[in-house]
Design an enzyme around this catalytic site. Structure first.
Site, PDB file in Angstrom:
ATOM      1  CB  SER A 133     -42.407  78.118  -9.630  1.00  0.00           C
ATOM      2  OG  SER A 133     -42.600  78.474  -8.271  1.00  0.00           O
ATOM      3  CE  LYS A 134     -35.056  78.000 -11.709  1.00  0.00           C
ATOM      4  NZ  LYS A 134     -34.319  77.720 -12.884  1.00  0.00           N
ATOM      5  NE  ARG A 135     -40.585  82.860  -8.919  1.00  0.00           N
ATOM      6  CZ  ARG A 135     -41.880  82.905  -9.182  1.00  0.00           C
ATOM      7  NH1 ARG A 135     -42.730  83.254  -8.252  1.00  0.00           N
ATOM      8  NH2 ARG A 135     -42.334  82.593 -10.380  1.00  0.00           N
ATOM      9  CD  GLN A 136     -44.513  78.434  -3.729  1.00  0.00           C
ATOM     10  OE1 GLN A 136     -44.927  77.543  -2.996  1.00  0.00           O
ATOM     11  NE2 GLN A 136     -45.291  79.360  -4.228  1.00  0.00           N
ATOM     12  N   GLY A 137     -39.165  75.636  -4.365  1.00  0.00           N
ATOM     13  CA  GLY A 137     -38.482  74.376  -4.035  1.00  0.00           C
ATOM     14  C   GLY A 137     -37.766  73.836  -5.256  1.00  0.00           C
TER      15      GLY A 137
END
Ligand code: GLU
Length: 437
Positions: free
Chosen positions: A261-265
């Site tokens: 996911s975008k949240r982690q990179g």
């Protein structure tokens, strides 16, 4: 596999956002498979969900494929054309076809009109939740009499079209090239909406029709579509068409094994391009997310990947996106890049950081000096900071004696002479830069 079979695969993104690494992997595997078997790769834009359509997404997808070196044989082109005989390749340009085949399903009793309102569906969902039952359409409209149905249609009542899942006991079974035997009981399948109330088809209908009409022989796509495949297979049966071969690719995971996911990179292909990753490196890295060449070779050119690619070497288990490995790999590719090309690639990053890039020779020496440490070009300003002339700031109030000494003519002469000496020795030495100040 029949060696004479004309392989045709497709990459079928929905333009609901920017091109991401998961999509890039799907496109790449399809490309490798097509090239390996002298087949064709189709790019099809699945844009039937008007509410999720994102401006510029198609352009972004096409540009990402071009950047990555993934050439498709049929599909839309920019600014607005297309190549290939089986088009149009944007689903929003194929609405009539979907209507025509839906009529066939309705006439042959494989589909039905459903007039249920959102409120009613919500009520049914809630009741099912309370009873801890699977959330599914309760087939209310499947039981309407012909007369009732006609009256509602005549009255112009809003409706959708749903497919009929067989009511008897039974299962849909198929062999997936990656997941092997898959079997789903009919009772787990929902009477899927095929045509929405706005007249647009759902993904399921359009996807199956187009795969057939475009002559797709192998469907290679992400695992998130595996639960939909039994419904697709039923549709192939209703139309009396051969099913393509299916291969569902393992999920991409964050380091903590949650779904990527975008949240982690970064997940957008454009983020990697902008940070200065080479397309060859990103492609090589992405290829190994869920596939292995069968030996421990990790650096592979596109030709080598085409040569070695087989569906049976795709893993079932999720593939972790390890950024450090990508950075290492990109560094390897950077070190293999010839000096002239490297400088061209690096220049914009140095320029943006305020470097004077007019002296190409000097920039070449600087890049050469840091080459072994570059993982991606956006790191260059930090890595080369030491070469960047910066005015020497002395706090004259805090250090009056030092300031006075530096302003003396004799001091300036000494520094200048030292700078000349260093210059002769090595023009890019950080010390030279320092003494020139
Ligand atoms: N449009 C679907 C997507 O965005 C395609 C799935 C498939 O390949 O069937 O991923």
């Amino acid at each position: 596999m029949n060696p004479k079979m004309n392989i045709k695969v497709r990459f079928a993104p929905s333009p609901t956002g920017y091109s991401h690494v998961g999509g890039l992997r799907t496109a790449l595997y399809n490309y490798l498979y097509a090239r390996k078997h002298d087949g064709k790769l189709v790019l099809r834009i699945e844009d039937t969900d008007q509410s999720r359509w994102v401006e510029g997404a198609v352009e972004n997808l096409i540009e990402a494929l071009e950047w990555a070196g993934i050439e498709y044989d049929e599909g839309p082109e920019l600014p607005g054309g297309e190549r290939g005989e089986a088009g149009p390749y944007r689903q929003s340009d194929r609405l009539e076809l979907y209507q025509q085949y839906t009529k066939q399903l309705l006439d042959e009793g494989h589909a039905y009109y459903c007039f249920c309102s959102e409120e009613r569906l919500e009520k049914v969902r809630k009741q099912q939740q309370e009873l801890n039952r699977r959330s599914m359409y309760d087939k209310h409209c499947r039981k309407l009499s012909k007369k009732e149905r006609q009256n509602r249609l005549k009255a112009g009542m809003p409706h959708v079209v749903r497919m009929k899942i067989p009511e008897e006991d039974g299962t849909v079974s198929f062999t997936d090239e990656v997941r092997e035997e898959v079997s789903i009981p009919y009772e787990n399948l929902d009477d899927q909406v095929l045509i929405k109330s706005d007249g647009f088809p759902t993904y399921h209908l359009a996807n199956v029709l187009d795969d057939h009409l475009m002559g797709i022989t192998h469907v290679i796509r992400g695992e998130e579509w595996l639960p939909s495949t039994p419904k697709h297979i039923l549709l192939y049966e209703y139309f009396d068409w051969d099913t393509p071969v299916f291969a569902h690719l393992p999920l991409l995971l964050n380091e903590d094994r949650s779904k990527l996911s975008k949240r982690q990179g970064d997940v957008a292909v454009g983020d990697y391009r902008d940070k200065g990753y080479l397309p060859e490196a990103l492609i090589n890295f992405v290829a190994l997310l869920g596939w292995s060449p069968g030996d421990d070779q990790e650096i592979l050119s596109m030709e080598e990947m085409i040569d070695k690619f087989t569906l049976d070497r795709i893993n079932k288990s999720g593939a972790v996106f390890n950024l450090e490995k990508l950075q290492w790999m990109n560094g390897m590719y950077i070190r293999e890049t010839d000096s002239k090309k490297l400088v061209n690639l690096a220049l914009p990053y140095l320029q943006e950081a305020g470097f004077d890039v007019s002296d190409r020779h000097k920039i070449t020496l600087i890049i050469d000096a840091v080459k072994d440490n570059i993982r991606y070009f956006a790191e260059l300003p930090d890595l080369t900071e030491v070469f960047q002339p910066k005015p020497l700031k002395i706090d004259e109030e805090a250090e009056p004696e030092l300031a006075e000494m530096l302003h003396k003519d004799s001091s300036k002469k000494v520094f200048s002479a030292l700078a000349d000496a260093f210059e002769k020795h090595d023009a890019t030495s950080p010390r030279t830069t320092f003494f020139r100040l």
